[in-house]
Design an enzyme around this catalytic site. Structure first.
Site, mmCIF file in Angstrom:
data_model
loop_
_atom_site.group_PDB
_atom_site.id
_atom_site.type_symbol
_atom_site.label_atom_id
_atom_site.label_comp_id
_atom_site.label_asym_id
_atom_site.label_seq_id
_atom_site.Cartn_x
_atom_site.Cartn_y
_atom_site.Cartn_z
ATOM 1 N N THR A 57 102.702 70.986 53.541
ATOM 2 C CA THR A 57 103.411 71.035 54.822
ATOM 3 C C THR A 57 104.020 72.418 55.064
ATOM 4 O O THR A 57 104.458 73.094 54.133
ATOM 5 C CB THR A 57 104.516 69.959 54.829
ATOM 6 N N GLU A 63 104.088 61.805 53.585
ATOM 7 C CA GLU A 63 102.771 61.256 53.226
ATOM 8 C C GLU A 63 102.110 60.602 54.436
ATOM 9 O O GLU A 63 101.441 59.579 54.293
ATOM 10 C CB GLU A 63 102.914 60.215 52.110
#
Ligand SMILES: Cc1cc2nc3c(=O)[nH]c(=O)nc-3n(C[C@H](O)[C@H](O)[C@H](O)COP(=O)(O)OP(=O)(O)OC[C@H]3O[C@@H](n4cnc5c(N)ncnc54)[C@H](O)[C@@H]3O)c2cc1C
Lengths: 250, 393
Positions: free
Chosen positions: B139, B371
């Site tokens: 990320t 996730e």
């Protein structure tokens, strides 16, 4: 030295115990089962002796239902070498009958040291180890809190009121483990995998017999609800009186 | 092992009877470990925003790290056993489960699957033992649900690669010995790079002020002309599907973990409701409160069954990513609903750290986002059902 550790499958210490319809046994529904905590201590002590090179083999021995393979596998995962399950075919079996079955098996295994937890936390009888010792005609030390292996002898400590007693006992013998003897390890995942391949023999236990019979089980009475005596300083004299006269704490 | 807390896992359909004996031994062992080692100190860690670092080697000793992998010091257990570990860990705290998820699924798994033999030998045994900690940097500040758009670059230079960019929201980044950083190589495909702690040009920066997952390190990673040697690249695993496969495995663990958080809250609230007296009766005797428990029992039971069945699919090797999306999405939302309902049953007490419900709820606010957010999993399922991807509106 060969060690046999007797372990009992008992309801988890936190399980809410219900009495079965027969009024004499524990209802197994919804109960999680574990190795008795004192048996776990005994097993840890045995594993320590083995790791220190004082014992060549640790066998775990259990008289219990078929499902007790889980507790035996757990013991194997912790590090025991092999396991024997005497499968209980049902029927009432008193402490002497349990002791007889375990003693005979331990003798057959050639165990020099037979280790027990000092009591099983379900029945709370603390009699099987001593009966087994008597049947085997072996010396017995109970409530052992420290254990050292010498040449053909064991040095045991036990806590007595206000102090410690050190005792020497020759092998073969029977010991019971008390809290403090050892801190049980967690089974590791690798241990759990290895345990799958370790020998676990299941054989029928001798026929059940009981001279001592369970009449009935009952749960402790409900605790009476709390009482409010009053508020603030005014309530103190009554509180002191009750603590002294009723609770007998003062 | 007998456990030290009064915890009883609600398992109404005896779903655990579907586990193997071995998985049940794993459950009992991890449950006792959580009772004795995690729960006594978790409130302090949550309050102080710290991870119980001293436990990491203990996780290692027990074989909880990379337990689902074969060889290289890993336990080689089933995916179901891995799920059970996650469930029991998250019963303690999502921070502990997150640690295991990151180490086992996001770092050890890609090294095991995409790494060279040397990388495997160097890192896996150390990570399995808990002597080395890993983190997974996918990320970025501007690329969350859409990691494929990432701006972090890797440039091939003599003897290696130079990395530039920012990673953000990275679990364990400040405490990691090894960061697995995903970057676009020479303007082309996404690749994974193993960046060791102390490498020049790679600096973690802690994210402060979290309300959620406080007993877990969440940090950014700043990469400034960070040189890594040519053996730092994961040789296999080319393109976004490589990091996505890791997430798949971690999500699997979350689907189980959420069940543990819900069971923890349920057990606590039930005990409270039986002893809390209002209007001269335990609150558990009121129909509205009973209905809350009936709902929660239903939610937990269906989540347990999903986790169990998903475990079977993984162990049989017949799972597809959308299967995991379904259970992750359902079970985390379920746990949040259970957590909030339990918090409500606890009344004012439920807002204090005396009780675990709100800590679980706060944690789950991260779990429902990371996730793959709840809605992104909805889109994954939507695509699976209709054949039409809807990610771009
Ligand atoms: C505590 C914590 C730990 C984390 N650890 C890691 C880690 O170790 N490694 C790592 O790489 N990442 C990690 N993350 C990052 C996490 O994976 C991302 O936060 C997540 O993917 C969502 O990205 P975002 O936060 O940028 O939200 P966004 O992508 O900005 O999403 C915001 C909202 O928009 C919605 N949305 C986005 N796109 C769409 C769309 N196409 N259609 C409909 N709705 C959409 C989302 O569902 C969400 O509700 C962590 C996050 C947290 C909170």
């Amino acid at each position: 030295m060969k060690i046999a550790v007797c372990i009992k499958r008992v309801p988890d210490t936190t399980a809410k115990v219900r009495i079965a319809a027969d009024g004499k046994t524990v209802d197994p529904a919804g109960v999680e089962w574990v190795i008795g905590p004192y048996e776990e201590i005994a097993l840890e002590a045995a594993l320590k002796l083995k790791e220190a090179g004082k014992a060549e083999k640790v066998t775990v021995l259990c008289l219990g239902p078929k499902e007790a393979t889980k507790e035996l596998r757990t013991a194997l995962a912790m590090g025991a070498d092999d396991a024997v399950l005497l499968v209980d075919g049902g029927g009432e079996r008193d402490a002497a009958a349990v002791a007889g079955a375990l003693a005979a098996e331990a003798k057959g295994l050639g165990a020099d040291l037979l280790l027990f937890g000092w009591k099983a936390i379900d029945t709370d009888q603390a009699s099987v180890p001593h009966l087994a010792a008597a049947i085997l005609e072996r010396p017995c030390v109970s409530f052992v809190t420290k254990l050292e292996a010498g040449d053909g002898r064991l040095l045991c400590h036990r806590e007595v009121e206000g102090g410690t007693e050190a005792l020497e006992v020759p092998l073969p013998c029977v010991l019971t483990a008390q809290k403090g003897l050892a801190e049980p390890r967690y089974a590791s995942l690798k241990g759990i995998m290895a345990a799958k391949k370790k020998p676990l023999v299941e054989k029928p236990a001798p026929a059940a017999a009981a001279a001592v019979r369970t009449e009935r089980l009952s749960l402790p009475p409900e605790r009476p609800p709390g009482r409010i005596l009053g508020q603030g300083v005014d309530a103190v004299p009554e509180l002191v009186r009750l603590l002294r006269d009723e609770a007998k704490l003062l | 092992m007998a456990h030290a807390s009064p915890y009883t896992a609600m398992d109404f359909y005896d779903v655990d009877a579907l586990l193997t004996e071995e998985d049940r031994i794993v459950r009992d062992t991890v449950r006792s470990f959580v009772d004795a080692e995690i729960l006594p100190d978790i409130r302090r860690h949550f309050r102080d925003g710290t991870f119980p670092l001293d436990l990491i080697p203990r996780f290692g000793e027990m074989g909880l790290l990379g337990s689902q992998l074969e060889g290289y010091g890993c336990a080689g257990m089933s995916y179901t056993a891995y799920g059970v570990i996650c469930r029991e860990m998250e019963r303690g705290d999502s921070g502990a489960r997150s640690f295991c998820s990151v180490q086992s699924s996001l770092v050890m798994y890609p090294i095991h699957r995409y790494g060279s033999e040397e990388q495997k030998r160097k890192w896996l045994p150390e990570m399995a033992a808990g002597r080395k900690i890993g983190c997974f940097g996918l990320t970025e500040p501007d690329f969350g649900s859409n990691p494929g758009g990432m701006a972090t670059t890797a440039k091939t230079v003599k003897g290696g690669f130079v990395l530039n960019g920012n990673k953000y929201w990275i679990t364990n980044a400040s405490i990691a010995d090894l960061s697995l950083v995903w970057a676009r190589l020479d303007g082309g495909t996404i690749r994974g790079f193993l960046v060791e702690k102390g490498t020049k040009g790679c600096t973690p920066e802690e994210i402060r002020g979290k309300y959620s997952l406080r007993a877990s390190d969440t940090s950014g990673i700043v990469l400034e002309d960070c040189f890594v040697p040519s053996d730092a690249i994961l040789p296999e695993g080319v393109g976004l599907k490589a990091p996505l496969s890791c997430l798949d495995s971690a999500r699997y663990g979350i689907a189980w973990g959420a069940v543990g958080a819900a069971q923890a809250c349920f057990d606590e609230a039930l005990r409270y409701a039986k002893t809390r007296i209002q209007f001269d009766r335990p609150i558990a005797s009121f129909q509205l409160v009973q209905n809350k428990f009936a709902e929660m029992l239903t939610w937990i039971t269906s989540a347990q069954l999903q986790a169990w069945r998903l475990g079977r699919l993984w162990d049989e090797g017949t799972h597809e990513p959308a299967h995991t999306s379904l259970a992750k999405r359902h079970n985390v939302e379920m746990a949040l609903k259970v957590g909030r309902t339990c918090r409500d049953i606890l009344g004012a007490s439920g807002i204090t750290e005396e009780y675990a419900a709100l800590r679980h709820v706060l944690n789950l606010e991260s779990v429902i986002t990371y996730e793959g957010t709840h809605d992104i999993h909805g889109l994954i399922l939507g695509e699976r059902i209709t054949g039409i991807p809807a990610f771009k509106g």
